[in-house]
Scaffold this motif. Structure first.
Motif, PDB file in Angstrom:
ATOM      1  N   ILE A  47      64.027  26.947  68.736  1.00  0.00           N
ATOM      2  CA  ILE A  47      64.476  26.898  70.125  1.00  0.00           C
ATOM      3  C   ILE A  47      64.079  28.182  70.852  1.00  0.00           C
ATOM      4  CG2 ILE A  47      66.546  26.923  71.588  1.00  0.00           C
ATOM      5  CD1 ILE A  47      67.752  24.906  69.576  1.00  0.00           C
ATOM      6  N   GLN A  48      64.226  29.320  70.181  1.00  0.00           N
ATOM      7  CA  GLN A  48      63.837  30.583  70.800  1.00  0.00           C
ATOM      8  C   GLN A  48      62.343  30.596  71.097  1.00  0.00           C
ATOM      9  OE1 GLN A  48      65.455  33.247  67.831  1.00  0.00           O
ATOM     10  NE2 GLN A  48      67.232  33.726  69.101  1.00  0.00           N
ATOM     11  N   ASN A  49      61.539  30.062  70.196  1.00  0.00           N
ATOM     12  CA  ASN A  49      60.101  29.967  70.441  1.00  0.00           C
ATOM     13  C   ASN A  49      59.810  29.067  71.635  1.00  0.00           C
ATOM     14  OD1 ASN A  49      59.453  31.680  68.307  1.00  0.00           O
ATOM     15  ND2 ASN A  49      59.160  30.012  66.868  1.00  0.00           N
ATOM     16  N   ASP A  50      60.514  27.954  71.721  1.00  0.00           N
ATOM     17  CA  ASP A  50      60.349  27.049  72.860  1.00  0.00           C
ATOM     18  C   ASP A  50      60.705  27.755  74.165  1.00  0.00           C
ATOM     19  OD1 ASP A  50      59.555  25.025  71.174  1.00  0.00           O
ATOM     20  OD2 ASP A  50      61.453  23.923  71.255  1.00  0.00           O
ATOM     21  N   ILE A  51      61.791  28.497  74.144  1.00  0.00           N
ATOM     22  CA  ILE A  51      62.233  29.218  75.339  1.00  0.00           C
ATOM     23  C   ILE A  51      61.181  30.234  75.762  1.00  0.00           C
ATOM     24  CG2 ILE A  51      63.915  30.921  76.189  1.00  0.00           C
ATOM     25  CD1 ILE A  51      66.043  29.356  74.556  1.00  0.00           C
ATOM     26  N   GLN A  52      60.655  30.999  74.806  1.00  0.00           N
ATOM     27  CA  GLN A  52      59.627  31.985  75.130  1.00  0.00           C
ATOM     28  C   GLN A  52      58.386  31.318  75.706  1.00  0.00           C
ATOM     29  OE1 GLN A  52      59.923  35.266  75.285  1.00  0.00           O
ATOM     30  NE2 GLN A  52      62.056  34.934  74.709  1.00  0.00           N
ATOM     31  N   SER A  53      58.017  30.203  75.127  1.00  0.00           N
ATOM     32  CA  SER A  53      56.846  29.461  75.610  1.00  0.00           C
ATOM     33  C   SER A  53      57.076  28.969  77.034  1.00  0.00           C
ATOM     34  CB  SER A  53      56.569  28.292  74.671  1.00  0.00           C
ATOM     35  OG  SER A  53      55.499  27.522  75.136  1.00  0.00           O
ATOM     36  N   MET A  54      58.260  28.438  77.298  1.00  0.00           N
ATOM     37  CA  MET A  54      58.573  27.943  78.640  1.00  0.00           C
ATOM     38  C   MET A  54      58.633  29.084  79.646  1.00  0.00           C
ATOM     39  SD  MET A  54      61.234  24.787  78.147  1.00  0.00           S
ATOM     40  CE  MET A  54      62.078  25.219  76.621  1.00  0.00           C
ATOM     41  N   LYS A  55      59.167  30.231  79.247  1.00  0.00           N
ATOM     42  CA  LYS A  55      59.209  31.390  80.144  1.00  0.00           C
ATOM     43  C   LYS A  55      57.799  31.836  80.509  1.00  0.00           C
ATOM     44  CE  LYS A  55      63.647  33.497  78.967  1.00  0.00           C
ATOM     45  NZ  LYS A  55      64.305  34.688  78.396  1.00  0.00           N
ATOM     46  N   LYS A  56      56.913  31.840  79.526  1.00  0.00           N
ATOM     47  CA  LYS A  56      55.527  32.222  79.769  1.00  0.00           C
ATOM     48  C   LYS A  56      54.867  31.227  80.726  1.00  0.00           C
ATOM     49  CE  LYS A  56      51.147  33.068  77.462  1.00  0.00           C
ATOM     50  NZ  LYS A  56      50.389  32.969  76.234  1.00  0.00           N
ATOM     51  N   GLU A  57      55.069  29.953  80.466  1.00  0.00           N
ATOM     52  CA  GLU A  57      54.494  28.916  81.327  1.00  0.00           C
ATOM     53  C   GLU A  57      55.064  29.009  82.737  1.00  0.00           C
ATOM     54  OE1 GLU A  57      53.838  24.069  81.389  1.00  0.00           O
ATOM     55  OE2 GLU A  57      54.940  24.985  79.727  1.00  0.00           O
ATOM     56  N   LEU A  58      56.369  29.253  82.834  1.00  0.00           N
ATOM     57  CA  LEU A  58      57.012  29.392  84.133  1.00  0.00           C
ATOM     58  C   LEU A  58      56.409  30.560  84.909  1.00  0.00           C
ATOM     59  CD1 LEU A  58      59.215  28.580  86.156  1.00  0.00           C
ATOM     60  CD2 LEU A  58      60.774  30.086  84.908  1.00  0.00           C
ATOM     61  N   LYS A  59      56.200  31.675  84.235  1.00  0.00           N
ATOM     62  CA  LYS A  59      55.622  32.847  84.887  1.00  0.00           C
ATOM     63  C   LYS A  59      54.207  32.540  85.395  1.00  0.00           C
ATOM     64  CE  LYS A  59      55.346  37.797  84.322  1.00  0.00           C
ATOM     65  NZ  LYS A  59      55.774  38.909  83.495  1.00  0.00           N
ATOM     66  N   GLU A  60      53.423  31.840  84.576  1.00  0.00           N
ATOM     67  CA  GLU A  60      52.073  31.465  84.983  1.00  0.00           C
ATOM     68  C   GLU A  60      52.105  30.545  86.205  1.00  0.00           C
ATOM     69  OE1 GLU A  60      50.459  29.731  81.413  1.00  0.00           O
ATOM     70  OE2 GLU A  60      50.178  31.677  80.448  1.00  0.00           O
ATOM     71  N   ILE A  61      53.022  29.589  86.193  1.00  0.00           N
ATOM     72  CA  ILE A  61      53.144  28.663  87.325  1.00  0.00           C
ATOM     73  C   ILE A  61      53.608  29.406  88.579  1.00  0.00           C
ATOM     74  CG2 ILE A  61      54.427  26.657  88.210  1.00  0.00           C
ATOM     75  CD1 ILE A  61      54.323  25.542  85.321  1.00  0.00           C
ATOM     76  N   GLN A  62      54.512  30.371  88.410  1.00  0.00           N
ATOM     77  CA  GLN A  62      54.967  31.165  89.552  1.00  0.00           C
ATOM     78  C   GLN A  62      53.807  31.935  90.174  1.00  0.00           C
ATOM     79  OE1 GLN A  62      58.165  33.340  87.614  1.00  0.00           O
ATOM     80  NE2 GLN A  62      59.721  32.086  88.621  1.00  0.00           N
ATOM     81  N   LEU A  63      52.940  32.497  89.327  1.00  0.00           N
ATOM     82  CA  LEU A  63      51.779  33.220  89.839  1.00  0.00           C
ATOM     83  C   LEU A  63      50.838  32.279  90.595  1.00  0.00           C
ATOM     84  CD1 LEU A  63      50.979  35.623  86.859  1.00  0.00           C
ATOM     85  CD2 LEU A  63      51.934  36.243  89.085  1.00  0.00           C
ATOM     86  N   ILE A  64      50.604  31.104  90.034  1.00  0.00           N
ATOM     87  CA  ILE A  64      49.759  30.114  90.708  1.00  0.00           C
ATOM     88  C   ILE A  64      50.377  29.732  92.048  1.00  0.00           C
ATOM     89  CG2 ILE A  64      48.956  27.712  90.606  1.00  0.00           C
ATOM     90  CD1 ILE A  64      48.635  28.141  87.535  1.00  0.00           C
ATOM     91  N   PHE A  65      51.684  29.499  92.054  1.00  0.00           N
ATOM     92  CA  PHE A  65      52.374  29.133  93.288  1.00  0.00           C
ATOM     93  C   PHE A  65      52.250  30.248  94.327  1.00  0.00           C
ATOM     94  CE2 PHE A  65      56.112  28.818  96.022  1.00  0.00           C
ATOM     95  CZ  PHE A  65      55.980  27.511  96.468  1.00  0.00           C
ATOM     96  N   GLU A  66      52.413  31.486  93.910  1.00  0.00           N
ATOM     97  CA  GLU A  66      52.279  32.616  94.840  1.00  0.00           C
ATOM     98  C   GLU A  66      50.866  32.670  95.432  1.00  0.00           C
ATOM     99  OE1 GLU A  66      53.504  36.250  92.943  1.00  0.00           O
ATOM    100  OE2 GLU A  66      55.511  35.476  92.529  1.00  0.00           O
ATOM    101  N   LYS A  67      49.853  32.473  94.592  1.00  0.00           N
ATOM    102  CA  LYS A  67      48.476  32.476  95.084  1.00  0.00           C
ATOM    103  C   LYS A  67      48.247  31.324  96.057  1.00  0.00           C
ATOM    104  CE  LYS A  67      46.409  34.788  91.120  1.00  0.00           C
ATOM    105  NZ  LYS A  67      45.512  34.658  89.965  1.00  0.00           N
ATOM    106  N   GLN A  68      48.781  30.161  95.738  1.00  0.00           N
ATOM    107  CA  GLN A  68      48.638  29.015  96.628  1.00  0.00           C
ATOM    108  C   GLN A  68      49.326  29.274  97.963  1.00  0.00           C
ATOM    109  OE1 GLN A  68      50.262  25.919  94.118  1.00  0.00           O
ATOM    110  NE2 GLN A  68      48.212  25.282  93.409  1.00  0.00           N
ATOM    111  N   THR A  69      50.495  29.915  97.890  1.00  0.00           N
ATOM    112  CA  THR A  69      51.222  30.243  99.115  1.00  0.00           C
ATOM    113  C   THR A  69      50.396  31.193  99.977  1.00  0.00           C
ATOM    114  OG1 THR A  69      53.343  29.968  97.990  1.00  0.00           O
ATOM    115  CG2 THR A  69      53.363  31.221 100.047  1.00  0.00           C
TER     116      THR A  69
END
Length: 85
Positions: A47-69
């Motif tokens: 579960i901790q590995n899943d959480i870390q993976s999701m946090k990383k993916e979330l951060k990447e998506i946030q960066l993409i969203f910021e660039k799109q904005t």
């Protein structure tokens, strides 16, 4: 007296079996508990590995969203700065 001795001897044998089984049961229950803890730790680690993976993916998506904005804002500015003919 022989009868008494035989009964006591049989009782002692039974007592030895009883003590042995009690000790084995306690040992097996301790092993069971340790295995359950290990399984829980494995699940926790997963579960901790899943959480870390999701946090990383979330951060990447946030960066993409910021660039799109930024691109949307820049496009809007360009559209408003360009005079319509």
């Amino acid at each position: 007296m022989d009868h008494f001795n035989r009964l006591v001897s049989e009782q002692m044998v039974t007592m030895e079996k009883l003590l042995y089984l009690q000790a084995e049961l306690e040992r097996c229950q301790q092993i069971e508990e340790e295995l359950q803890n290990l399984q829980n730790e494995t699940n926790l680690e997963s579960i901790q590995n899943d959480i870390q993976s999701m946090k990383k993916e979330l951060k990447e998506i946030q960066l993409i969203f910021e660039k799109q904005t930024e691109e949307v804002i820049n496009s809007y500015r360009e559209m408003n700065l360009t005079p319509s003919l």
